[in-house]
Design an enzyme around this catalytic site. Sequence first.
Site, PDB file in Angstrom:
ATOM      1  N   THR A  87      -6.319  -8.877   5.246  1.00  0.00           N
ATOM      2  CA  THR A  87      -7.459  -9.380   6.025  1.00  0.00           C
ATOM      3  C   THR A  87      -8.725  -8.816   5.370  1.00  0.00           C
ATOM      4  OG1 THR A  87      -7.146  -7.504   7.498  1.00  0.00           O
ATOM      5  CG2 THR A  87      -6.205  -9.596   8.219  1.00  0.00           C
ATOM      6  N   HIS A 107       0.854  -1.191   0.000  1.00  0.00           N
ATOM      7  CA  HIS A 107       0.000   0.000   0.000  1.00  0.00           C
ATOM      8  C   HIS A 107       0.894   1.247   0.000  1.00  0.00           C
ATOM      9  CE1 HIS A 107      -3.543   2.403   0.701  1.00  0.00           C
ATOM     10  NE2 HIS A 107      -2.859   3.062   1.616  1.00  0.00           N
TER      11      HIS A 107
HETATM   12  C1  GAR Z   1       1.685   0.965  -6.271  1.00  0.00           C
HETATM   13  O1  GAR Z   1       2.032   2.264  -5.837  1.00  0.00           O
HETATM   14  C2  GAR Z   1       0.947   0.219  -5.183  1.00  0.00           C
HETATM   15  O2  GAR Z   1       1.428   0.511  -3.894  1.00  0.00           O
HETATM   16  C3  GAR Z   1      -0.452   0.733  -5.377  1.00  0.00           C
HETATM   17  O3  GAR Z   1      -0.631   0.802  -6.764  1.00  0.00           O
HETATM   18  C4  GAR Z   1       0.630   1.033  -7.379  1.00  0.00           C
HETATM   19  C5  GAR Z   1       0.846  -0.027  -8.425  1.00  0.00           C
HETATM   20  O4  GAR Z   1       2.006   0.220  -9.169  1.00  0.00           O
HETATM   21  N1  GAR Z   1      -1.401  -0.129  -4.763  1.00  0.00           N
HETATM   22  C6  GAR Z   1      -2.538   0.285  -4.231  1.00  0.00           C
HETATM   23  O5  GAR Z   1      -2.894   1.461  -4.255  1.00  0.00           O
HETATM   24  C7  GAR Z   1      -3.393  -0.799  -3.619  1.00  0.00           C
HETATM   25  N2  GAR Z   1      -4.573  -0.257  -3.076  1.00  0.00           N
HETATM   26  P1  GAR Z   1       2.694  -0.944  -9.994  1.00  0.00           P
HETATM   27  O6  GAR Z   1       1.583  -1.563 -10.855  1.00  0.00           O
HETATM   28  O7  GAR Z   1       3.707  -0.239 -10.838  1.00  0.00           O
HETATM   29  O8  GAR Z   1       3.284  -1.907  -9.028  1.00  0.00           O
END
Ligand code: GAR
Length: 213
Positions: free
Chosen positions: A136, A104
């Site tokens: 969870t 996250h």
């Molecule tokens: C990342 O920043 C991840 O932490 C976030 O989406 C992005 C995906 O980037 N995830 C969330 O917001 C989950 N709720 P990526 O596809 O380049 O890994």
Amino acid sequence: MKAVVLISGRGSNMEALLKAGLPVEFAAVISNKPEAYGLEVARQLGIKAVVIDHRQFPDREQFDAALAAEIDRHAPDVVILAGFMRVLTDGFVRRYQGRIINIHPALLPSFPGLHTHRRALEAGVKVHGCTVHFVTPEVDVGPIIIQAAVPVLDDDTEASLSARVLEQEHRIYTQAVRWLAEGRLMIRADGSVTVFDVSRQIAALISPQPDAR
Ligand code: GAR
């Protein structure tokens, strides 16, 4: 350890994991979006890339059932959410409880949900970051495995701040998956996570930097 990675888009965290030389067999990458760039990256790295398009299903239960069926075909030890942007049903999460993890882009429990970098800037926090946690049923509240903090700078934009955080996401996700593969994580009865044999470091990140005196 055998893993399946779930993505929805760019897949940079997935790519960092696939390229990290981890003691992990990546059995498949699954995207809920056919246009996810990460699918192509996975295929180029020789990993099976599968689409289960959530729009083809009438409701969350049926999408999650199809997703679980595809995951279970690979019999993974862990399910890794890497920018997977669908909320999962309680039943799905329980099926994999203790072996499903997420990254996250905020220092949980601050800024759960979406638009974390914008909200961090609006709140005026001076330190922001990212969190890897066990999943969870309640979104973004599971046991925390590792976090990285970065400074928020005066002239930051959503783009500059998210880039600074993303660099750390790749580092901590790789580390968390390695610990999992090495059997070094334990969820205690109180819900907190212990990492076995980790070196202790007590260094503070202070932001903005105090004057040197
Ligand atoms: C990342 O920043 C991840 O932490 C976030 O989406 C992005 C995906 O980037 N995830 C969330 O917001 C989950 N709720 P990526 O596809 O380049 O890994």
